[in-house]
Write an enzyme that holds these catalytic residues in place. Structure first.
Site, PDB file in Angstrom:
ATOM      1  N   LEU A 208       0.852  -1.193   0.000  1.00  0.00           N
ATOM      2  CA  LEU A 208       0.000   0.000   0.000  1.00  0.00           C
ATOM      3  C   LEU A 208       0.885   1.240   0.000  1.00  0.00           C
ATOM      4  CD1 LEU A 208      -2.597  -0.968   2.789  1.00  0.00           C
ATOM      5  CD2 LEU A 208      -2.982  -1.017   0.316  1.00  0.00           C
ATOM      6  N   HIS A 209       0.572   2.197  -0.862  1.00  0.00           N
ATOM      7  CA  HIS A 209       1.340   3.441  -0.830  1.00  0.00           C
ATOM      8  C   HIS A 209       0.558   4.658  -1.316  1.00  0.00           C
ATOM      9  CE1 HIS A 209       1.793   2.504  -5.119  1.00  0.00           C
ATOM     10  NE2 HIS A 209       2.091   3.780  -5.301  1.00  0.00           N
ATOM     11  N   ARG A 210      -0.617   4.445  -1.922  1.00  0.00           N
ATOM     12  CA  ARG A 210      -1.343   5.585  -2.496  1.00  0.00           C
ATOM     13  C   ARG A 210      -2.006   6.428  -1.408  1.00  0.00           C
ATOM     14  NH1 ARG A 210      -1.143   5.662  -7.785  1.00  0.00           N
ATOM     15  NH2 ARG A 210      -0.541   3.729  -8.826  1.00  0.00           N
ATOM     16  N   ARG A 243       6.536   5.980   2.520  1.00  0.00           N
ATOM     17  CA  ARG A 243       5.377   6.853   2.719  1.00  0.00           C
ATOM     18  C   ARG A 243       4.423   6.261   3.759  1.00  0.00           C
ATOM     19  NH1 ARG A 243       2.786  10.491  -0.765  1.00  0.00           N
ATOM     20  NH2 ARG A 243       0.638  10.913  -0.168  1.00  0.00           N
ATOM     21  N   ASP A 282      -2.245  -1.587  -4.114  1.00  0.00           N
ATOM     22  CA  ASP A 282      -2.797  -0.425  -4.816  1.00  0.00           C
ATOM     23  C   ASP A 282      -1.824   0.036  -5.895  1.00  0.00           C
ATOM     24  OD1 ASP A 282      -0.815   0.778  -3.290  1.00  0.00           O
ATOM     25  OD2 ASP A 282      -2.197   1.949  -2.053  1.00  0.00           O
TER      26      ASP A 282
END
Length: 372
Positions: A208-210, A243, A282
């Protein structure tokens, strides 16, 4: 012919590696084609940059602009200023950009203002979501590009709708899949595979990073809770993007079967993916890799720029509502996930087609050495 190749962020490296190999092959055949590899430095963490160069056999860049850090505007400006100097000092016939990162956009603009032609690899993909920075990068880059190398017929249609001519659009396949197929036999188990006692098809991989998923701490906590509550007790391996790491610290996520690990190298990460029961992500690029490897994939986004991974491949678009995870996980554990197929021309030869076409476009000649 002189080509300037741009690599800036982790996804770029997978796409640029086979292009370099294809150029080198034509050089060995006597074609007058040369390249200059420019690393913008957009990603400068060793695990997210240098290790990819090493593992994929990418030569040391001829130049590193070291333009990482700062806001998107600052980073774009830094890349443009430094690349303008680079391209002015090392003029080329073509600037070739890949993907949809900040470097793609910034270097395309600089090249066009210096009257240098631009080729965009992975052109024409669209999510329809203008809130994504990548969508803006794609649209602006394709607005000024000269040659569009595409991965799917859907991308071709998008470009035609935007007024591009059939002569400009060249359907070649997917260079990221070139790298995947070339490196597949070299995949290697990361340390977590042994330390967590993982077994093939008996664990899940999550990335996950968005912003929509990780910037809101409450939503991030809910997503992870839903994944863990529906994992049937299987280990969940989560290579944590920088992030995401900051927010995870704040919400104090802790589950006995959740394993948070540092970002992995290309060979290690894809070993995990290939042997996983499923991937929850994502990332757009990962959906392409899971499609080719036949691994079930759940995408936590409301839109995708790679719809062929859903219509043909193993990917399903779940959206960003955590409640969508339970029925998807039930389908997975009930053995009802679709098998999928591989999209056309995702065969490992896209880079060869790109360089062949550029040789034709620029009328590159082949030197014939005398046989003694």
């Amino acid at each position: 012919m002189k080509i300037t190749l741009i690599a800036g962020a982790r996804p770029n490296f997978m796409k640029i590696a086979p292009i370099i190999a294809a150029i080198q092959e034509k050089q060995q055949q006597g074609y007058e084609i040369n390249y200059r590899l420019v690393h913008t430095g957009q990603h400068y963490d060793k695990n997210m940059s240098q290790s990819f160069f090493e593992q994929l056999g990418i030569p040391e860049p001829h130049a590193n602009l070291e333009a990482g850090g700062g806001s998107q505007a600052e980073q774009t400006a830094n890349i443009m200023v430094r690349f303008e100097k680079e391209l002015t000092e090392h003029r080329s016939d073509l600037v070739l950009v890949v993907g949809d990162v900040t470097s793609t956009l910034a270097c395309s603009i600089v090249a066009k203002k210096l009257m240098v032609k631009v080729a965009h690899v992975e052109a024409g993909i669209r999510s329809g979501d203008i809130t994504m920075p990548e969508e803006i990068n794609r649209m602006v880059t394709d607005a000024i590009t000269d040659y569009f190398f595409t991965t799917s017929d859907i991308a071709n249609t998008n470009l035609q709708r935007e007024g591009k001519t059939d002569e400009q659009i060249i359907f070649v396949g997917n260079t990221m899949i070139d790298t995947l197929l070339k490196q597949r036999s070299r995949f290697v188990a990361p340390a977590i595979f042994e330390s967590a006692g993982l077994k093939p098809q008996q664990y899940l991989v999550m990335t996950l990073h968005r912003p929509a998923n990780v910037d809101g701490e409450k939503n991030l906590a809910l997503l992870i809770r839903e994944i863990m509550n529906n994992s049937h007790g299987l280990p969940v391996i989560f290579p944590v993007h920088p992030r995401t790491a900051k927010n995870l610290e704040n919400i104090g996520v802790s589950y006995p079967n959740l394993h948070l690990v540092e970002p992995l190298g290309y060979l290690e990460f894809n070993y995990l993916v290939e042997n996983a029961k499923a991937v929850i992500t994502d990332s757009g690029g990962i959906t392409e890799e899971t499609t080719v490897m036949g691994v079930p994939c759940m995408t936590l986004r409301d839109s995708t720029e790679r719809p062929e991974t859903c219509t043909l491949g193993t990917n399903e678009l779940l959206g960003t509502d955590p409640r969508a995870l339970q029925p998807a996980m039930e389908k997975l554990f009930n053995g009802e996930w679709k098998k999928g197929s591989i999209p056309p021309l995702w065969d490992g030869h896209a880079a060869e087609r790109i360089i062949k076409k550029l040789i034709e476009l620029f009328a590159v000649t082949q030197k014939h050495s005398a046989v003694i």
